[in-house]
Design an enzyme around this catalytic site. Structure first.
Site, PDB file in Angstrom:
ATOM      1  N   SER A   1     -47.892 -51.377 188.164  1.00  0.00           N
ATOM      2  CA  SER A   1     -47.192 -52.575 188.616  1.00  0.00           C
ATOM      3  C   SER A   1     -47.340 -52.761 190.131  1.00  0.00           C
ATOM      4  CB  SER A   1     -45.730 -52.515 188.175  1.00  0.00           C
ATOM      5  OG  SER A   1     -45.094 -53.759 188.314  1.00  0.00           O
TER       6      SER A   1
ATOM      7  N   ASP B   1     -46.835 -59.745 179.244  1.00  0.00           N
ATOM      8  CA  ASP B   1     -46.570 -59.383 180.634  1.00  0.00           C
ATOM      9  C   ASP B   1     -46.981 -60.557 181.522  1.00  0.00           C
ATOM     10  OD1 ASP B   1     -46.413 -58.260 183.170  1.00  0.00           O
ATOM     11  OD2 ASP B   1     -47.938 -56.728 182.819  1.00  0.00           O
TER      12      ASP B   1
ATOM     13  N   HIS C   1     -45.003 -55.218 179.772  1.00  0.00           N
ATOM     14  CA  HIS C   1     -44.960 -54.571 181.076  1.00  0.00           C
ATOM     15  C   HIS C   1     -44.082 -53.312 181.007  1.00  0.00           C
ATOM     16  CE1 HIS C   1     -45.578 -54.829 185.435  1.00  0.00           C
ATOM     17  NE2 HIS C   1     -44.377 -54.267 185.536  1.00  0.00           N
TER      18      HIS C   1
END
Length: 321
Positions: free
Chosen positions: A165, A260, A290
């Site tokens: 991320s 995501d 995610h």
């Protein structure tokens, strides 16, 4: 390009989201950063991979002109003669959340699965320390590893970068910076569902508006805390996609998830790396959302992309095998 048609979300992920809704948990963007950090810490602790083999750990700090950057070193029980390969791991959390503790299980597993020393970086978080504080901290940590390789038992010619991320964004930007910052740049980068461009909003922001652990609204909250100035969002250190060229960056593995909001930009970054001559593998997961990497304890199928990353890292860090 990522197809707009995706398969159903993984059943274990759906169950987690159902329980989250029933708990009436507020989304991160409706909390103060400190409150959100506490929730994220406790959530990661509850959902982390179950670690079956522990690495030896050592907490150190990297001195800079203004402050010290905490790092944790994970050593597998099997050490390589002449220095072990290493992985600099950069945690996710939108540059606002996360710590060494939230990704501790992942780092243990990387060290023991890859047979490499893992160096986790506790970089400064926004909004207290907005861009470029986090980038500067991970850059300082990499330089520390290179300059102290002998003392750390690390082979400086075999160092990889990894992150998830926002940590994936930092790892990607670091891979670009290190093309000229060090004598021997990293030899691989692994980016799990990375942020690659906060100067714009991809189609994923339209697709994922609610009902997921990361939504468009959450990403805007993260972005506004990390880079409140619009000008900074166009800086390649915050948005690696904005670099003039990606040529010369380390060979990459990029893993994206269909459910995501960052899916499209991760895929676009993989395509851009390839166009700029960087060997790139893009693994797209149709049934994942995610943050699956920090939820391996409740999403068993997360082990599959993790193991793929392990295989990729071993191929790069142990080329003679």
């Amino acid at each position: 390009m990522v197809s707009s048609k995706t398969t159903a979300l993984n059943a274990d992920a759906l169950e987690f989201l159902r329980k989250a809704r029933e708990s009436a948990r507020l989304p991160f963007q409706e909390m103060a950063p400190e409150e959100a950090r506490k929730l994220y810490e406790s959530s990661c602790c509850m959902t982390a991979f179950s670690v079956t083999e522990l690495a030896q750990t050592q907490d150190l700090s990297v001195a800079t002109a203004q402050h010290a950057v905490p790092i944790r070193i994970y050593r597998p029980m099997r050490s390589a003669p002449g220095g072990s390969p290493a992985i600099l791991y950069i945690h996710g959390g939108g540059w606002v959340l996360g710590s060494i503790s939230t990704h501790d299980a992942i780092c243990h597993m990387l060290a023991t699965s890859v047979d490499a020393v893992v160096v986790a970086v506790d970089y400064r978080l926004a909004p207290d320390y907005p861009f470029p504080a986090g980038f500067n901290d991970v850059l300082a940590a990499y330089h520390f590893v290179c300059h102290n390789a002998t003392e750390l038992g690390i082979d400086p010619t075999r160092v990889a970068l990894a992150g998830d991320s926002a940590g994936g964004a930092l790892a990607a930007s670091l891979a670009l910076a290190l093309r000229t910052e060090v004598d021997v740049p990293p030899i691989a980068q692994v980016l799990f569902y990375p942020v690659t461009d906060i100067s714009t909003e991809s189609q994923g922001y339209e697709r994922v508006q609610d009902g997921s652990i990361l939504t468009a609204q959450t990403m805007r909250w993260f972005r506004d805390h990390y880079a409140p100035r619009s000008l900074d969002r166009h800086d390649w250190r915050a948005s690696p996609m904005k670099a003039q060229s990606l040529h010369g960056a380390a060979p990459a593995l990029i893993i994206t998830a269909a459910h995501d909001p960052l899916c499209e930009e991760g895929g676009a970054y993989a395509e851009r790396l390839e166009r700029d001559g960087v060997p790139t593998t893009h693994v797209h997961l149709e049934d994942q959302m995610h943050a699956f990497l920090t939820m391996g304890g409740i999403i068993p199928s997360a082990r599959v992309p993790f193991d793929y990353a392990v295989q990729f890292l071993r191929q790069r860090l142990f080329p003679s095998e």
